[in-house]
Design a protein around this motif. Structure first.
Motif, PDB file in Angstrom:
ATOM      1  N   GLN A 138      -4.338   2.389  -8.821  1.00 25.86           N
ATOM      2  CA  GLN A 138      -5.426   2.533  -7.866  1.00 25.86           C
ATOM      3  C   GLN A 138      -6.650   1.803  -8.392  1.00 25.86           C
ATOM      4  N   GLU A 139      -7.598   1.543  -7.508  1.00 31.12           N
ATOM      5  CA  GLU A 139      -8.862   0.962  -7.943  1.00 31.12           C
ATOM      6  C   GLU A 139      -9.576   1.913  -8.893  1.00 31.12           C
TER       7      GLU A 139
ATOM      8  N   TYR B  49       1.093   5.037   1.208  1.00 30.87           N
ATOM      9  CA  TYR B  49       0.507   5.867   2.256  1.00 30.87           C
ATOM     10  C   TYR B  49       0.440   7.347   1.866  1.00 30.87           C
ATOM     11  N   SER B  50       1.452   7.834   1.180  1.00 32.46           N
ATOM     12  CA  SER B  50       1.469   9.265   0.842  1.00 32.46           C
ATOM     13  C   SER B  50       2.403   9.506  -0.332  1.00 32.46           C
TER      14      SER B  50
ATOM     15  N   ASN C 126      -6.183   8.789  -5.926  1.00 33.53           N
ATOM     16  CA  ASN C 126      -7.208   8.945  -4.907  1.00 33.53           C
ATOM     17  C   ASN C 126      -6.886   8.038  -3.722  1.00 33.53           C
ATOM     18  N   PRO C 127      -6.566   8.592  -2.559  1.00 29.83           N
ATOM     19  CA  PRO C 127      -6.184   7.741  -1.416  1.00 29.83           C
ATOM     20  C   PRO C 127      -7.302   6.841  -0.918  1.00 29.83           C
ATOM     21  N   HIS C 128      -8.540   7.115  -1.346  1.00 31.20           N
ATOM     22  CA  HIS C 128      -9.667   6.268  -0.960  1.00 31.20           C
ATOM     23  C   HIS C 128      -9.846   5.076  -1.904  1.00 31.20           C
ATOM     24  N   LYS C 129      -8.977   4.952  -2.902  1.00 28.58           N
ATOM     25  CA  LYS C 129      -9.095   3.889  -3.895  1.00 28.58           C
ATOM     26  C   LYS C 129      -7.934   2.896  -3.829  1.00 28.58           C
ATOM     27  N   LYS C 130      -7.428   2.668  -2.621  1.00 28.23           N
ATOM     28  CA  LYS C 130      -6.400   1.653  -2.379  1.00 28.23           C
ATOM     29  C   LYS C 130      -5.233   1.770  -3.364  1.00 28.23           C
TER      30      LYS C 130
ATOM     31  N   ASP D 134     -12.206   4.315 -10.380  1.00 29.38           N
ATOM     32  CA  ASP D 134     -13.102   5.298  -9.792  1.00 29.38           C
ATOM     33  C   ASP D 134     -14.367   5.355 -10.638  1.00 29.38           C
TER      34      ASP D 134
ATOM     35  N   ARG E 254       0.829  -1.203   0.000  1.00 32.01           N
ATOM     36  CA  ARG E 254       0.000   0.000   0.000  1.00 32.01           C
ATOM     37  C   ARG E 254       0.858   1.245   0.000  1.00 32.01           C
TER      38      ARG E 254
END
Length: 358
Positions: free
Chosen positions: A87-88, A59-60, A130-134, A90, A57
């Motif tokens: 990323q996953e 992180y930043s 997008n950090p919300h998309k793994k 969107d 993963r």
């Protein structure tokens, strides 16, 4: 010089630091007979890397122009390794459930430094993830410094595989070749970085139907920062096609004519786009000074991504009585740059309610 027949049912692989070089396309010919190699993920001649592994993963740091990322555990990663960041999908931009279209947005970079769990990259990233998309990173094994140049490739069989397939390659190339006849496509480029194809003549196919038939070059699966320049394409379905997240690529100063599709059966034809952004989020690519019939961005289930730039291209042919021509951008594509192009010999004569027409 000479004519050499290469026959088999499995790819001939070109390893790192190896070049297949002829005298020139007029005097050195490779006749490819790979009858039975029916696999769209393989080619007669291959420059192919190894595995993708050690998924971690992020992180930043995974944002536009960033040259460093922080990951969960940098232990498996070292300087000079190559990584793939993805990323996953969107759903705001992508509505695609096929397994091969998973995690379309992504790119490849090289590690040039490491400090703890921070990886330093050889360039700035092309996208703000997008950090919300793994957001994840994988190590990607590359074949390096391999090439094919100064020869003619003539495909004699009609099996469903590429003439030349470049997969997970770095700093590799195709230069000054002629590729005559194919079934699904002449050149495939997948998950590759800093490769080039230039000064080549790519032409003719045994079929021009849908589902990969008669392609010139297809660039896909997050291929990053490759150069396609100064080539001639003739009598193909699509000369240059991008899909599934390729980014940062430059396609410039190419010439293409007589792109055709075959529907619904042999003998029934229509004109197809020479440059096709085939949906599935190609982004941040430059198309400059190409002399072609027409361009279609978003020519599939989903649209094209941000930052694709069309600069100083020339489209020149009336297509299908006027309803396909110029530069077409399909609904769902967004944030394109269309600057200083010359659109000639085209008039809209039918409705295109889901497209922007230039």
């Amino acid at each position: 010089p000479g004519t050499y027949k290469i026959k088999g049912t499995s790819p001939l692989k070109i390893p790192s630091n190896t070049v297949i070089r002829g005298e020139c396309p007029n005097s050195t010919t490779l006749k490819l007979d790979f009858n039975g190699l029916n696999n769209k993920n393989k080619g007669c001649l291959e420059i192919r890397g190894g595995n993708k592994n050690n998924k971690k993963r992020v992180y930043s740091g995974a944002h536009l122009n960033s040259r460093q990322i922080s990951i969960k555990d940098s232990g498996p990663y070292n300087v000079n390794d190559f990584i793939e960041i993805t990323q996953e999908n969107d759903s705001k931009f992508l509505d695609w459930s096929q397994a091969w279209g998973d995690r379309q947005v992504g790119e490849i970079a090289k590690i040039v430094g490491k400090s703890g769990n921070i990886l330093f990259l050889d360039r700035g990233l092309h996208y703000s993830y997008n950090p919300h998309k793994k957001v994840e990173v994988k190590k990607i094994s590359m074949t390096q410094n391999a090439g094919i140049e100064n020869l003619k490739v003539y495909r004699v069989d009609k099996s469903e595989s590429w003439n030349i397939f470049i997969v997970q390659a770095y700093n590799s190339w195709i230069r000054n070749i002629e590729s005559k006849k194919t079934f699904i496509g002449h050149i495939g480029m997948r998950s590759s970085y800093h490769c080039e194809m230039r000064e080549s003549y790519i032409h003719d196919s045994y079929s021009f139907g849908s589902n990969k038939r008669g392609y010139g070059i297809q660039i896909d699966n997050q291929s990053t920062s490759n150069l396609i320049e100064d080539n001639v394409f003739y009598k193909l379905r699509h000369a240059m096609l991008l899909q599934v997240g390729p980014n940062g690529n430059v396609l410039g100063f190419n010439y293409s004519r007589k792109n055709i599709g075959q529907y619904p059966a042999a003998g029934s034809y229509n004109k197809k786009s020479n440059i096709s952004l085939h949906g599935d989020y190609p982004f941040m690519n430059l198309f400059e000074s190409n002399d072609i019939q027409f361009i279609y961005s978003g020519d599939h289930k989903t649209g094209s991504g941000i930052g694709n730039t069309f600069f100083r291209n020339r489209t020149n042919e009336k297509i299908n009585g006027g309803w396909r021509g110029g530069i077409l951008v399909k609904k769902g594509s967004h944030y394109h740059n269309i600057v200083a192009n010359e659109v000639t010999n085209w008039t809209a004569t039918a409705s295109l309610s889901n497209k922007i027409i230039i």
